[in-house]
Design an enzyme around this catalytic site. Structure first.
Site, PDB file in Angstrom:
ATOM      1  N   LYS A  52       1.032  -1.136  -0.106  1.00 32.88           N
ATOM      2  CA  LYS A  52      -0.092  -0.113   0.080  1.00 32.88           C
ATOM      3  C   LYS A  52       0.859   1.178   0.007  1.00 32.88           C
ATOM      4  O   LYS A  52       0.586   2.034  -0.828  1.00 32.88           O
ATOM      5  CB  LYS A  52      -0.981  -0.123   1.376  1.00 32.88           C
ATOM      6  CG  LYS A  52      -2.045  -0.968   1.109  1.00 32.88           C
ATOM      7  CD  LYS A  52      -2.748  -1.210   2.503  1.00 32.88           C
ATOM      8  CE  LYS A  52      -3.865  -2.221   2.171  1.00 32.88           C
ATOM      9  NZ  LYS A  52      -4.517  -2.870   3.299  1.00 32.88           N
ATOM     10  N   GLN A  96      -4.710  -1.506   9.645  1.00 33.41           N
ATOM     11  CA  GLN A  96      -4.658  -2.885   9.167  1.00 33.41           C
ATOM     12  C   GLN A  96      -5.081  -3.983  10.070  1.00 33.41           C
ATOM     13  O   GLN A  96      -4.812  -4.180  11.142  1.00 33.41           O
ATOM     14  CB  GLN A  96      -3.086  -3.379   8.773  1.00 33.41           C
ATOM     15  CG  GLN A  96      -2.799  -4.555   7.877  1.00 33.41           C
ATOM     16  CD  GLN A  96      -3.481  -4.234   6.759  1.00 33.41           C
ATOM     17  OE1 GLN A  96      -3.412  -3.860   5.845  1.00 33.41           O
ATOM     18  NE2 GLN A  96      -4.116  -5.629   6.293  1.00 33.41           N
ATOM     19  N   ASP A 119     -11.318   2.524   4.149  1.00 35.71           N
ATOM     20  CA  ASP A 119     -11.596   1.224   4.124  1.00 35.71           C
ATOM     21  C   ASP A 119     -13.046   0.923   3.927  1.00 35.71           C
ATOM     22  O   ASP A 119     -13.521  -0.227   3.570  1.00 35.71           O
ATOM     23  CB  ASP A 119     -11.049   0.311   5.124  1.00 35.71           C
ATOM     24  CG  ASP A 119      -9.665  -0.384   5.047  1.00 35.71           C
ATOM     25  OD1 ASP A 119      -9.397  -0.466   3.719  1.00 35.71           O
ATOM     26  OD2 ASP A 119      -9.015  -0.557   6.064  1.00 35.71           O
TER      27      ASP A 119
END
Ligand code: NAP
Length: 290
Positions: A52, A96, A119
């Site tokens: 990422k 994460q 997200d």
């Protein structure tokens, strides 16, 4: 033989488009910024975070990485997320998952400012997806929809079967396919006659987390098969939830693992970060996420 849907190539196209939009924003004095928070030392999570970061750099997106030890206390994580919520240069925040044992994922997600929740895991964004009025879409299902769109695989009127009902893939995937006028069935571990249900699918999405779980006898001839799985086979080699070789002889289109859904997920994260930067600077967003 099925057509290979090359997620790597499609994502490269999208990333190039994003890089151009980032340049345009920079001319207005805005640099899209993403903060990535990693807690603990899970090797898969470390790999995803590194990918990422690299993708951000290539697209001209500013990124900050916060690597915290697995002993991090819940309150320390809340403090960090709250600081990032107020940090002007940061438009998107990604924590994460999974978090190490002892940390409550749900309350961490709820601490993220929904406008920075790239997200799209925050309940407010999940609710918006349900009613079809979204800011951001979760990256993996959004990437799949974008893949279908760019491959000109129509969803309207099709029988779509999603195997798996996770919050990050299966459920939102079903919702997006339904918004696109597909007739959607969601399967899970308690589904009876799974093979029969799968065989009805014109579009079959597998997000199960079991190597080569979808076999050729579960696939309707001519179906489009999307493999979300990131699994390891008996030799430790990366593979998907779909038994690729035999299924590709039955399907009309199929995503490989690797170079299928995975790269699309990262491209959608960049897209969401760009969208977040635009929203926070009151700049109209030309592109919808999918
Ligand atoms: P998850 O949270 O583990 O959920 C798995 C789902 O599969 C559950 O709904 C489960 O049913 C269902 N399932 C398990 N065994 C089954 C069976 N025998 N028959 C039917 N359904 C069954 O999975 P996830 O987070 O969606 O991830 C799935 C896979 O996708 C993993 O390999 C993950 O690494 C990969 N992934 C890839 C990406 C990417 O970007 N490529 C992104 C996210 C995830 P129940 O609900 O009944 O337990």
């Amino acid at each position: 033989m099925a057509k290979l849907i090359n997620g790597q190539a499609i994502s490269a196209e999208i990333k190039a488009e994003i890089a151009l939009e980032v340049q345009e924003l920079k001319q207005k004095g805005i640099i899209p910024g993403l903060a990535v928070v990693l807690v603990g030392s899970d090797p898969a999570s470390q790999t995803y975070v590194n990918l990422k970061e690299k993708a951000c750099a290539a697209a001209g997106i500013y990124s900050e990485k916060y690597a915290l030890p697995s002993t991090t206390h819940q309150d320390e994580l809340f403090d960090l997320v709250n600081r990032l919520n107020h940090k002007k240069e940061i438009h998107g925040i990604l924590v994460q998952m999974p978090l190490p044992d002892g940390l409550d994922e749900e309350s961490v997600i709820e601490t993220i400012d929904p406008w920075k929740d790239v997200d799209a895991f925050h309940p407010s964004n999940v609710g918006r997806i349900m009613i079809g009025n979204y800011r951001f879409l979760p990256c993996t299902p959004a990437g799949i929809m974008e893949m279908l769109r760019r491959e000109k695989i129509a969803v309207a009127g099709k029988n779509c079967v999603v195997v798996g009902r996770s919050n990050i893939v299966g459920k939102p995937m079903a919702m997006l396919l339904m918004h696109a006028n597909g007739t959607v069935t969601v399967c899970h571990s308690k589904t009876k006659d799974l093979a029969d249900v799968c065989r009805r699918a014109d579009i079959l999405v597998a997000s199960v987390g079991r190597p080569k779980f979808i076999t050729a006898d579960m696939v309707k001839p001519g179906a489009c098969v999307i493999d979300v799985g990131m699994d390891r086979d008996e030799n430790g080699k990366l593979c998907g939830d779909v038994d690729f070789e035999p299924v590709s002889k039955v399907a009309s289109a199929i995503t490989p693992v690797p170079r299928g859904v995975g790269p699309m997920t990262i491209a959608m994260l960049l897209r969401n970060t760009l969208t977040a930067a635009k929203i926070q600077n009151a700049i109209p967003n030309r592109k919808k996420v999918c």
